[in-house]
Design a protein around this motif. Structure first.
Motif, PDB file in Angstrom:
ATOM      1  N   GLN A 255       0.811  -1.207   0.000  1.00 20.60           N
ATOM      2  CA  GLN A 255       0.000   0.000   0.000  1.00 20.60           C
ATOM      3  C   GLN A 255       0.855   1.273   0.000  1.00 20.60           C
ATOM      4  O   GLN A 255       0.531   2.244  -0.688  1.00 20.60           O
ATOM      5  CB  GLN A 255      -0.956   0.007   1.199  1.00 20.60           C
ATOM      6  CG  GLN A 255      -1.993  -1.096   1.135  1.00 20.60           C
ATOM      7  CD  GLN A 255      -2.803  -1.054  -0.150  1.00 20.60           C
ATOM      8  OE1 GLN A 255      -3.337  -0.014  -0.523  1.00 20.60           O
ATOM      9  NE2 GLN A 255      -2.879  -2.181  -0.848  1.00 20.60           N
ATOM     10  N   SER A 256       1.952   1.286   0.759  1.00 15.52           N
ATOM     11  CA  SER A 256       2.798   2.481   0.780  1.00 15.52           C
ATOM     12  C   SER A 256       3.475   2.687  -0.575  1.00 15.52           C
ATOM     13  O   SER A 256       3.600   3.822  -1.048  1.00 15.52           O
ATOM     14  CB  SER A 256       3.839   2.409   1.900  1.00 15.52           C
ATOM     15  OG  SER A 256       4.663   1.282   1.728  1.00 15.52           O
ATOM     16  N   ALA A 257       3.903   1.614  -1.224  1.00 14.72           N
ATOM     17  CA  ALA A 257       4.524   1.739  -2.545  1.00 14.72           C
ATOM     18  C   ALA A 257       3.518   2.249  -3.564  1.00 14.72           C
ATOM     19  O   ALA A 257       3.849   3.089  -4.415  1.00 14.72           O
ATOM     20  CB  ALA A 257       5.089   0.391  -2.993  1.00 14.72           C
ATOM     21  N   LEU A 258       2.279   1.786  -3.485  1.00 15.74           N
ATOM     22  CA  LEU A 258       1.240   2.259  -4.397  1.00 15.74           C
ATOM     23  C   LEU A 258       0.938   3.738  -4.160  1.00 15.74           C
ATOM     24  O   LEU A 258       0.733   4.505  -5.103  1.00 15.74           O
ATOM     25  CB  LEU A 258      -0.032   1.426  -4.238  1.00 15.74           C
ATOM     26  CG  LEU A 258       0.071  -0.016  -4.713  1.00 15.74           C
ATOM     27  CD1 LEU A 258      -1.182  -0.802  -4.308  1.00 15.74           C
ATOM     28  CD2 LEU A 258       0.272  -0.077  -6.203  1.00 15.74           C
TER      29      LEU A 258
ATOM     30  N   LYS B 293       1.374   6.722  -6.933  1.00 16.24           N
ATOM     31  CA  LYS B 293       0.254   7.580  -7.339  1.00 16.24           C
ATOM     32  C   LYS B 293       0.544   9.057  -7.083  1.00 16.24           C
ATOM     33  O   LYS B 293      -0.014   9.919  -7.748  1.00 16.24           O
ATOM     34  CB  LYS B 293      -1.018   7.173  -6.595  1.00 16.24           C
ATOM     35  CG  LYS B 293      -1.580   5.854  -7.058  1.00 16.24           C
ATOM     36  CD  LYS B 293      -2.830   5.490  -6.275  1.00 16.24           C
ATOM     37  CE  LYS B 293      -3.363   4.141  -6.721  1.00 16.24           C
ATOM     38  NZ  LYS B 293      -4.519   3.724  -5.948  1.00 16.24           N
ATOM     39  N   ASN B 294       1.382   9.356  -6.085  1.00 13.22           N
ATOM     40  CA  ASN B 294       1.677  10.736  -5.731  1.00 13.22           C
ATOM     41  C   ASN B 294       3.190  10.902  -5.613  1.00 13.22           C
ATOM     42  O   ASN B 294       3.744  10.827  -4.521  1.00 13.22           O
ATOM     43  CB  ASN B 294       0.984  11.105  -4.415  1.00 13.22           C
ATOM     44  CG  ASN B 294       1.079  12.580  -4.122  1.00 13.22           C
ATOM     45  OD1 ASN B 294       1.765  13.321  -4.814  1.00 13.22           O
ATOM     46  ND2 ASN B 294       0.395  13.005  -3.076  1.00 13.22           N
ATOM     47  N   PRO B 295       3.889  11.156  -6.732  1.00 13.48           N
ATOM     48  CA  PRO B 295       5.351  11.210  -6.735  1.00 13.48           C
ATOM     49  C   PRO B 295       5.937  12.312  -5.853  1.00 13.48           C
ATOM     50  O   PRO B 295       7.107  12.294  -5.556  1.00 13.48           O
ATOM     51  CB  PRO B 295       5.709  11.459  -8.197  1.00 13.48           C
ATOM     52  CG  PRO B 295       4.454  11.411  -8.973  1.00 13.48           C
ATOM     53  CD  PRO B 295       3.309  11.339  -8.031  1.00 13.48           C
ATOM     54  N   GLU B 296       5.127  13.239  -5.400  1.00 17.04           N
ATOM     55  CA  GLU B 296       5.650  14.304  -4.533  1.00 17.04           C
ATOM     56  C   GLU B 296       6.207  13.725  -3.229  1.00 17.04           C
ATOM     57  O   GLU B 296       7.066  14.299  -2.593  1.00 17.04           O
ATOM     58  CB  GLU B 296       4.553  15.347  -4.276  1.00 17.04           C
ATOM     59  CG  GLU B 296       4.193  15.583  -2.854  1.00 17.04           C
ATOM     60  CD  GLU B 296       3.065  16.584  -2.676  1.00 17.04           C
ATOM     61  OE1 GLU B 296       2.894  16.995  -1.528  1.00 17.04           O
ATOM     62  OE2 GLU B 296       2.372  16.934  -3.642  1.00 17.04           O
ATOM     63  N   HIS B 297       5.720  12.545  -2.831  1.00 17.85           N
ATOM     64  CA  HIS B 297       6.193  11.900  -1.604  1.00 17.85           C
ATOM     65  C   HIS B 297       7.502  11.132  -1.802  1.00 17.85           C
ATOM     66  O   HIS B 297       8.101  10.691  -0.838  1.00 17.85           O
ATOM     67  CB  HIS B 297       5.134  10.943  -1.054  1.00 17.85           C
ATOM     68  CG  HIS B 297       3.882  11.630  -0.630  1.00 17.85           C
ATOM     69  ND1 HIS B 297       3.846  12.530   0.397  1.00 17.85           N
ATOM     70  CD2 HIS B 297       2.623  11.550  -1.118  1.00 17.85           C
ATOM     71  CE1 HIS B 297       2.612  12.980   0.541  1.00 17.85           C
ATOM     72  NE2 HIS B 297       1.852  12.404  -0.380  1.00 17.85           N
ATOM     73  N   HIS B 298       7.931  10.961  -3.045  1.00 17.32           N
ATOM     74  CA  HIS B 298       9.126  10.162  -3.319  1.00 17.32           C
ATOM     75  C   HIS B 298      10.344  10.680  -2.565  1.00 17.32           C
ATOM     76  O   HIS B 298      11.136   9.901  -2.046  1.00 17.32           O
ATOM     77  CB  HIS B 298       9.413  10.115  -4.822  1.00 17.32           C
ATOM     78  CG  HIS B 298      10.626   9.307  -5.152  1.00 17.32           C
ATOM     79  ND1 HIS B 298      10.628   7.937  -5.073  1.00 17.32           N
ATOM     80  CD2 HIS B 298      11.876   9.667  -5.521  1.00 17.32           C
ATOM     81  CE1 HIS B 298      11.836   7.489  -5.389  1.00 17.32           C
ATOM     82  NE2 HIS B 298      12.603   8.519  -5.665  1.00 17.32           N
TER      83      HIS B 298
END
Length: 64
Positions: A16-19, A23-28
């Motif tokens: 779930q965290s990887a998904l 979905k929201n690359p700002e968290h990368h």
């Protein structure tokens, strides 16, 4: 190792965290990456080609 197999093993994985990151690359940029050496990662003997001595050491650390 003396175990008999009746079929493939089922793996249950929570991605779930990887998904969420996908979905929201700002968290990368906030993702934590651990940079550990091979001699600190016993499971590497199951995923990487290692010298015989290193495999034996890792197998011992894993208790196999």
């Amino acid at each position: 190792l003396g175990y008999s197999l009746s079929g493939p093993s089922m793996l249950y994985i929570d991605n779930q965290s990887a998904l969420a990151v996908a979905k929201n690359p700002e968290h990368h940029g906030r993702m934590k990456h651990l940079d550990l050496r091979t001699d600190e990662m016993p499971a590497d003997c199951m995923m990487k080609a290692l010298a015989k001595g290193k495999v034996e050491t890792m197998v011992g650390l894993l208790g196999l």
